[in-house]
Design a protein around this motif. Structure first.
Motif, PDB file in Angstrom:
ATOM      1  N   TYR A  31      38.687 -28.321  49.044  1.00 40.29           N
ATOM      2  CA  TYR A  31      37.995 -27.588  49.930  1.00 40.29           C
ATOM      3  C   TYR A  31      36.945 -26.808  49.143  1.00 40.29           C
ATOM      4  CZ  TYR A  31      42.044 -27.613  53.141  1.00 40.29           C
ATOM      5  OH  TYR A  31      43.040 -27.905  53.795  1.00 40.29           O
ATOM      6  N   GLY A  90      34.677 -14.707  48.620  1.00 42.94           N
ATOM      7  CA  GLY A  90      34.954 -13.741  49.693  1.00 42.94           C
ATOM      8  C   GLY A  90      35.149 -14.579  51.120  1.00 42.94           C
ATOM      9  N   MET A  91      34.979 -15.658  51.067  1.00 38.73           N
ATOM     10  CA  MET A  91      34.620 -16.450  52.339  1.00 38.73           C
ATOM     11  C   MET A  91      35.869 -17.496  52.828  1.00 38.73           C
ATOM     12  SD  MET A  91      31.900 -15.208  53.447  1.00 38.73           S
ATOM     13  CE  MET A  91      31.245 -16.241  54.751  1.00 38.73           C
ATOM     14  N   GLU A  92      35.857 -18.129  53.711  1.00 36.91           N
ATOM     15  CA  GLU A  92      37.157 -19.008  54.081  1.00 36.91           C
ATOM     16  C   GLU A  92      36.824 -20.195  53.386  1.00 36.91           C
ATOM     17  OE1 GLU A  92      34.318 -18.029  56.130  1.00 36.91           O
ATOM     18  OE2 GLU A  92      34.502 -19.219  57.941  1.00 36.91           O
ATOM     19  N   LEU A  93      37.774 -21.159  53.575  1.00 37.93           N
ATOM     20  CA  LEU A  93      37.620 -22.367  52.782  1.00 37.93           C
ATOM     21  C   LEU A  93      37.125 -23.360  53.887  1.00 37.93           C
ATOM     22  CD1 LEU A  93      40.263 -20.666  51.431  1.00 37.93           C
ATOM     23  CD2 LEU A  93      41.056 -22.934  50.674  1.00 37.93           C
ATOM     24  N   LEU A 121      37.104 -27.936  54.481  1.00 35.47           N
ATOM     25  CA  LEU A 121      37.466 -28.846  53.935  1.00 35.47           C
ATOM     26  C   LEU A 121      36.415 -29.878  53.837  1.00 35.47           C
ATOM     27  CD1 LEU A 121      39.860 -30.709  53.566  1.00 35.47           C
ATOM     28  CD2 LEU A 121      39.936 -31.413  56.073  1.00 35.47           C
ATOM     29  N   TRP A 175      54.793 -34.881  58.742  1.00 30.21           N
ATOM     30  CA  TRP A 175      54.426 -33.917  59.619  1.00 30.21           C
ATOM     31  C   TRP A 175      55.219 -32.374  59.584  1.00 30.21           C
ATOM     32  CZ3 TRP A 175      50.926 -31.295  62.402  1.00 30.21           C
ATOM     33  CH2 TRP A 175      51.353 -30.485  63.353  1.00 30.21           C
ATOM     34  N   GLN A 182      50.291 -27.088  52.784  1.00 32.82           N
ATOM     35  CA  GLN A 182      49.535 -27.697  51.474  1.00 32.82           C
ATOM     36  C   GLN A 182      49.667 -26.738  50.526  1.00 32.82           C
ATOM     37  OE1 GLN A 182      45.587 -28.405  52.732  1.00 32.82           O
ATOM     38  NE2 GLN A 182      46.146 -29.355  54.577  1.00 32.82           N
ATOM     39  N   PHE A 206      50.308 -20.334  59.145  1.00 32.55           N
ATOM     40  CA  PHE A 206      50.319 -20.083  57.781  1.00 32.55           C
ATOM     41  C   PHE A 206      49.590 -18.740  57.250  1.00 32.55           C
ATOM     42  CE2 PHE A 206      52.131 -24.191  56.580  1.00 32.55           C
ATOM     43  CZ  PHE A 206      51.400 -25.000  57.667  1.00 32.55           C
ATOM     44  N   TYR A 220      48.369 -17.340  53.791  1.00 32.18           N
ATOM     45  CA  TYR A 220      48.218 -17.897  52.214  1.00 32.18           C
ATOM     46  C   TYR A 220      47.639 -16.383  51.569  1.00 32.18           C
ATOM     47  CZ  TYR A 220      48.483 -22.671  52.709  1.00 32.18           C
ATOM     48  OH  TYR A 220      49.218 -24.001  52.766  1.00 32.18           O
ATOM     49  N   MET A 265      43.234 -11.335  48.758  1.00 33.80           N
ATOM     50  CA  MET A 265      42.615 -11.706  50.017  1.00 33.80           C
ATOM     51  C   MET A 265      43.748 -12.624  51.059  1.00 33.80           C
ATOM     52  SD  MET A 265      39.420 -11.641  51.030  1.00 33.80           S
ATOM     53  CE  MET A 265      38.222 -12.299  52.097  1.00 33.80           C
ATOM     54  N   PHE A 309      44.568 -15.137  54.014  1.00 30.95           N
ATOM     55  CA  PHE A 309      44.132 -15.914  54.841  1.00 30.95           C
ATOM     56  C   PHE A 309      44.947 -16.601  55.944  1.00 30.95           C
ATOM     57  CE2 PHE A 309      39.820 -16.722  53.394  1.00 30.95           C
ATOM     58  CZ  PHE A 309      40.181 -16.321  51.845  1.00 30.95           C
ATOM     59  N   ARG A 325      47.388 -25.293  61.413  1.00 30.58           N
ATOM     60  CA  ARG A 325      47.283 -26.781  61.224  1.00 30.58           C
ATOM     61  C   ARG A 325      47.735 -27.623  62.442  1.00 30.58           C
ATOM     62  NH1 ARG A 325      50.788 -30.723  60.027  1.00 30.58           N
ATOM     63  NH2 ARG A 325      52.594 -29.377  59.235  1.00 30.58           N
ATOM     64  N   LEU A 381      43.886 -28.357  58.083  1.00 35.86           N
ATOM     65  CA  LEU A 381      44.069 -26.719  57.959  1.00 35.86           C
ATOM     66  C   LEU A 381      42.681 -25.971  58.283  1.00 35.86           C
ATOM     67  CD1 LEU A 381      46.187 -25.510  54.912  1.00 35.86           C
ATOM     68  CD2 LEU A 381      46.585 -25.145  57.182  1.00 35.86           C
ATOM     69  N   PHE A 405      40.886 -22.235  58.566  1.00 33.73           N
ATOM     70  CA  PHE A 405      41.301 -20.970  57.913  1.00 33.73           C
ATOM     71  C   PHE A 405      40.434 -19.966  58.713  1.00 33.73           C
ATOM     72  CE2 PHE A 405      43.658 -21.540  54.346  1.00 33.73           C
ATOM     73  CZ  PHE A 405      43.349 -22.963  53.822  1.00 33.73           C
ATOM     74  N   GLY A 406      40.944 -18.830  58.778  1.00 35.03           N
ATOM     75  CA  GLY A 406      40.213 -17.605  58.976  1.00 35.03           C
ATOM     76  C   GLY A 406      39.313 -17.281  58.038  1.00 35.03           C
ATOM     77  N   THR A 407      38.571 -16.254  58.246  1.00 42.89           N
ATOM     78  CA  THR A 407      37.560 -15.384  57.307  1.00 42.89           C
ATOM     79  C   THR A 407      38.392 -14.746  56.254  1.00 42.89           C
ATOM     80  OG1 THR A 407      37.081 -13.715  58.920  1.00 42.89           O
ATOM     81  CG2 THR A 407      35.560 -15.751  58.737  1.00 42.89           C
ATOM     82  N   ARG A 454      40.861  -8.635  53.259  1.00 41.19           N
ATOM     83  CA  ARG A 454      40.999  -8.165  51.861  1.00 41.19           C
ATOM     84  C   ARG A 454      42.025  -6.929  51.984  1.00 41.19           C
ATOM     85  NH1 ARG A 454      38.797  -9.279  47.591  1.00 41.19           N
ATOM     86  NH2 ARG A 454      36.894 -10.558  48.413  1.00 41.19           N
TER      87      ARG A 454
END
Lengths: 114, 113
Positions: free
Chosen positions: A35, A40-43, A45, A98, A103, B35, B37, B89, B91, B95, B101, B103-105, B108
């Motif tokens: 990723y 400060g941002m989302e991940l 893929l 599944w 992860q 999820f 995280y 942070m 998240f 899935r 996966l 993710f949201g933004t 914090r």
């Protein structure tokens, strides 16, 4: 102890250099992922693999490449680094089934390209 | 395509108090996982809690619990008895059957003594 490792943790490099970010896991997982995450941002893929000799591109286009020659190892390579590649790169792995493929993430590599 | 929305960029809570982080998602699938995280500053992302969509019972892990509303496509995280170490942070992630996966933004969370 089963875990997922990334090296280096921090890398500062000049434009045009070739770099390889290492990711290894001792969890016995078949699936592995890369990723990209800006601060400060989302991940997002960028690559994933479901097993040896299997690699796929993710949702975010990336100039990097990956290989999966061994189950536990999933390195990411940039042939010619550019400042736009500056970001954090997170590696993750999961089981195949599944219902059990949560992860788990490595500590990340923070890359700065000057 | 599935999307995950975290509408609170920042939240704060006093130590020992309770805080709820919001997450909504959009999907047409019936079987999926959700999820939360946690990513502390400059530290590893770790799994806080996971919820299977086919289970009606809300998942709990010690001080962390979720409020999963499948019809409303809502998946909020409640942290009880907040501790300074909870600052991070957070998240929310979805899935799908395709295994990816999303993710949201992130939110914090600051914890004040």
């Amino acid at each position: 102890e089963a875990d997922i490792y990334q090296t280096p943790r921090y890398l500062v490099i000049g434009t045009g250099k070739k770099i390889t970010l290492e990711c290894s896991q001792t969890m016995g997982h078949d699936k592995m992922y890369w990723y990209q995450q800006d601060p400060g941002m989302e991940l997002h893929l960028i690559h994933y693999s479901y097993g040896v000799n299997s690699t796929e591109k993710g949702d975010l286009s990336s100039e990097s490449t990956v290989s999966r020659i061994r189950t536990e190892h999933f390195p990411l390579t940039l042939e010619s680094a550019r400042p736009s590649h500056t970001s954090q790169y997170l590696c993750a792995s999961s089981e195949s089934h599944w219902h059990t493929d949560t992860q788990y993430f490595g500590p990340g590599t923070r890359l700065t390209v000057l | 395509a599935q999307t995950v929305t975290q509408s609170q960029p920042e939240m704060s809570v006093q130590e020992a108090e309770t805080v709820t982080l919001s997450c909504t998602y959009d999907t047409s699938e019936s079987d999926y996982y959700l999820f939360w995280y946690k990513q502390p500053p400059s530290r590893q992302m770790i799994l806080v809690i996971r919820q299977e969509a086919y289970k009606q019972q809300n998942a709990t892990e010690n001080r962390f619990s979720v409020n999963f509303q499948k019809a409303a496509k809502s998946f909020s995280l409640k942290i009880s008895d907040s501790q300074l170490g909870d600052a991070a942070m957070y998240f929310c992630a979805y899935r799908s059957a395709s295994d990816k996966l999303i993710f949201g933004t992130g939110t914090r969370l600051q914890v004040f003594p």
